[in-house]
Design a protein around this motif. Structure first.
Motif, short mmCIF file in Angstrom:
data_model
loop_
_atom_site.label_atom_id
_atom_site.label_comp_id
_atom_site.label_asym_id
_atom_site.label_seq_id
_atom_site.Cartn_x
_atom_site.Cartn_y
_atom_site.Cartn_z
N LEU A 1 -26.39 45.60 49.83
CA LEU A 1 -25.15 44.56 49.03
C LEU A 1 -25.82 44.02 48.02
CD1 LEU A 1 -23.39 42.21 50.34
CD2 LEU A 1 -25.04 40.84 50.99
N THR A 2 -24.94 43.82 46.95
CA THR A 2 -25.03 43.24 45.76
C THR A 2 -25.10 41.80 46.31
OG1 THR A 2 -23.79 45.04 44.55
CG2 THR A 2 -24.00 42.76 43.66
N THR A 3 -26.06 41.22 45.74
CA THR A 3 -26.49 39.78 46.00
C THR A 3 -27.03 38.98 44.76
OG1 THR A 3 -26.92 38.15 47.82
CG2 THR A 3 -28.40 40.30 47.26
N VAL A 4 -26.92 37.68 44.99
CA VAL A 4 -28.02 36.80 44.22
C VAL A 4 -29.25 36.56 45.00
CG1 VAL A 4 -28.30 34.57 43.23
CG2 VAL A 4 -25.96 35.71 43.05
N ARG A 5 -30.39 37.07 44.27
CA ARG A 5 -31.57 36.86 44.98
C ARG A 5 -32.34 35.48 44.75
NH1 ARG A 5 -35.72 41.25 43.83
NH2 ARG A 5 -34.63 42.49 45.40
N GLN A 6 -32.51 34.81 45.90
CA GLN A 6 -33.24 33.60 45.74
C GLN A 6 -34.77 33.72 46.23
OE1 GLN A 6 -31.48 29.91 47.38
NE2 GLN A 6 -30.78 31.32 48.98
N PRO A 7 -35.73 33.46 45.61
CA PRO A 7 -37.10 33.86 46.05
C PRO A 7 -37.48 33.10 47.34
CG PRO A 7 -37.32 32.15 44.17
CD PRO A 7 -35.77 32.61 44.42
N LEU A 8 -37.14 33.69 48.33
CA LEU A 8 -37.16 32.89 49.62
C LEU A 8 -38.73 32.75 50.14
CD1 LEU A 8 -34.41 34.85 51.61
CD2 LEU A 8 -34.13 32.66 50.40
N ALA A 9 -39.45 33.79 49.90
CA ALA A 9 -40.95 33.39 50.23
C ALA A 9 -41.64 32.45 49.37
CB ALA A 9 -41.68 34.95 50.15
N GLU A 10 -41.45 32.43 48.18
CA GLU A 10 -42.03 31.70 47.09
C GLU A 10 -41.55 30.25 47.48
OE1 GLU A 10 -40.64 34.44 46.41
OE2 GLU A 10 -41.79 35.67 44.86
N ARG B 1 -37.94 17.43 42.53
CA ARG B 1 -36.84 18.83 42.88
C ARG B 1 -37.42 19.99 42.18
NH1 ARG B 1 -32.07 18.88 40.63
NH2 ARG B 1 -30.85 19.64 42.36
N GLN B 2 -37.88 20.94 42.96
CA GLN B 2 -38.43 22.09 42.54
C GLN B 2 -37.35 23.03 42.38
OE1 GLN B 2 -42.46 23.05 43.85
NE2 GLN B 2 -42.27 21.14 45.39
N ILE B 3 -36.76 23.59 41.18
CA ILE B 3 -35.86 24.68 41.37
C ILE B 3 -36.30 25.95 40.86
CG2 ILE B 3 -33.37 24.93 40.21
CD1 ILE B 3 -33.08 21.89 39.76
N PHE B 4 -36.05 26.97 41.59
CA PHE B 4 -36.53 28.28 41.44
C PHE B 4 -35.59 29.15 40.95
CE2 PHE B 4 -39.65 26.71 44.16
CZ PHE B 4 -40.70 27.35 44.05
N ASP B 5 -36.04 30.02 40.10
CA ASP B 5 -35.00 31.03 39.35
C ASP B 5 -34.57 31.97 40.15
OD1 ASP B 5 -35.41 29.75 36.85
OD2 ASP B 5 -36.89 31.17 36.09
N VAL B 6 -33.30 32.31 40.09
CA VAL B 6 -32.57 33.61 40.63
C VAL B 6 -32.35 34.62 39.80
CG1 VAL B 6 -31.37 31.82 42.48
CG2 VAL B 6 -30.27 32.47 40.25
N GLU B 7 -31.68 35.73 40.47
CA GLU B 7 -31.59 36.83 39.71
C GLU B 7 -30.53 37.69 40.62
OE1 GLU B 7 -34.27 40.25 39.41
OE2 GLU B 7 -35.61 39.18 40.81
N LEU B 8 -29.38 38.32 39.91
CA LEU B 8 -28.48 39.16 40.42
C LEU B 8 -29.19 40.59 40.73
CD1 LEU B 8 -25.50 39.55 41.18
CD2 LEU B 8 -25.17 40.66 39.00
N ILE B 9 -29.09 41.05 42.14
CA ILE B 9 -29.42 42.62 42.34
C ILE B 9 -28.09 43.04 42.71
CG2 ILE B 9 -30.85 43.60 44.23
CD1 ILE B 9 -32.15 41.54 42.45
N GLU B 10 -28.06 44.34 42.00
CA GLU B 10 -26.78 45.18 41.83
C GLU B 10 -27.09 46.30 42.89
OE1 GLU B 10 -24.05 47.70 38.73
OE2 GLU B 10 -25.71 46.48 37.93
N ARG B 11 -26.31 46.36 43.97
CA ARG B 11 -26.36 47.57 44.67
C ARG B 11 -25.18 48.16 45.03
NH1 ARG B 11 -29.86 43.42 47.88
NH2 ARG B 11 -32.11 43.84 47.63
#
Length: 338
Positions: A288-297, A320-330
């Motif tokens: 799946l192409t998706t937006v990755r949240q750093p779930l473990a972090e 509010r701690q806000i974590f960066d995301v990235e697009l994962i192309e699959r």
């Protein structure tokens, strides 16, 4: 059986340091904590929870409240949370809201259960935007951290991903591939993840000169069956969307299922983009192409914040701690069909 003194001697630290490590004191240096825990594991040492409870007036138990455990996102994060709390000497109690999408506010029931079982703090992943539960938890003096959810009630610690940026990445990617008929499926409107992701998808598409057509937008629970049912509605339209942006990976799986049952080729006929990047999304059978949240972090940050709150309730202002995301192309995205 080894005792705390044995661990301290073998680790080359004081008994006070060993005690602080197993109390979950966040002021202990990470290297020291890891060293003490490794020595304790090697010796087979386990703290006496009953004795600790009597001497510290704590239960050494934390609660994690999720909407469900059907969406794989929650078990994935619960595993990380449990590991962090266990390493700090705490047990984890899990409460769920029931069936997928059952985000009803059951604050009184949850509070009664937590008071009765004497927990020291709560990670709350099921709060609604206007949740009275947040205010009630705070009024009770219960240390509280929201994970994946924002709220308009009370000052409370929140751990979130940059949803605006993530929705923008997905929208720009789809438009960049030539898609103009774009569907949007997001979570329940009474949750921040559902409400805000809808707003951010719509805003990003409008800025790209491709405003969201209301007939291509749907709300629903974060569940495979929801994604399937809503995709059936979208794909029955004439013309149907050529791409669907989803507010969660599990909804995207439902869209993929609906498309393939209709004989549509993914991505030749329909592109599907998720949001989360849970482990299953990287499997080759899904891709799946998706937006990755750093779930473990994010889960580790929630655990660390809650432990700090338990140890030092007034040590810092809620943030509010806000974590960066990235697009994962699959494999589920491609150029718009001609």
């Amino acid at each position: 059986m080894p005792n705390g003194y044995d661990v301290a001697r073998a680790a080359g630290v004081s008994q006070t340091t060993v005690s602080r490590v197993f109390r979950g004191d966040t002021l202990v240096a990470e290297r020291t904590r890891d060293h003490v825990l490794e020595v304790a594991r090697r010796l087979g040492y386990a703290p006496n929870l009953a004795a600790r409870t009597l001497t510290t007036n704590r239960a050494y138990t934390v609660a994690v409240i999720t909407p469900d455990v059907v969406n794989p996102l929650y078990p994935q994060e619960i595993t990380t949370l449990h590991g962090e709390f266990s390493a700090a000497g705490y047990r984890t109690m899990l409460l769920t809201r029931g069936a997928p999408g059952a985000d009803e506010d059951s604050a009184p029931r949850d509070l009664d259960a937590l008071r009765g079982r004497a927990v020291d703090g709560v990670v709350f992943a099921a709060a609604t935007v206007e949740s009275p539960a947040v205010a009630q938890f705070l009024a009770s003096g219960m240390p509280l951290v929201l994970l994946h959810r924002d709220t308009e009630r009370g000052e409370v610690d929140r751990v979130l991903s940059d949803e605006r940026a993530g929705c923008g990445l997905a929208a720009r990617y789809a438009v960049g591939l030539g898609h103009r008929r774009i569907g949007v499926l997001t979570g329940p409107p009474d949750t921040s993840s559902g409400r805000y992701r809808r707003e951010h998808f719509a805003s990003a598409l409008a800025e790209l000169g491709c405003p969201l057509d209301p007939k291509y937008a749907r709300w629903g629970s974060h569940a495979h069956e929801t994604g399937f049912a809503l995709a059936e509605e979208l794909l029955a339209l004439d013309p149907a969307p050529t791409a669907v942006l989803c507010g969660s990976d599990i909804v995207a799986y439902g869209v993929l299922d609906a498309a393939r049952r209709r004989g549509l080729r993914v991505p030749a006929d329909l592109s599907v983009i998720g949001f989360d990047d849970i482990a299953m999304s990287g499997w080759s059978m899904i891709g799946l192409t998706t937006v990755r949240q750093p779930l473990a972090e994010m889960a580790r940050a929630a655990a660390t914040t809650l432990l700090h709150r338990i140890e030092q309730p007034s040590a810092h202002t809620p943030r509010r701690q806000i974590f960066d995301v990235e697009l994962i192309e699959r494999d589920t995205s491609g150029p718009a069909p001609h």
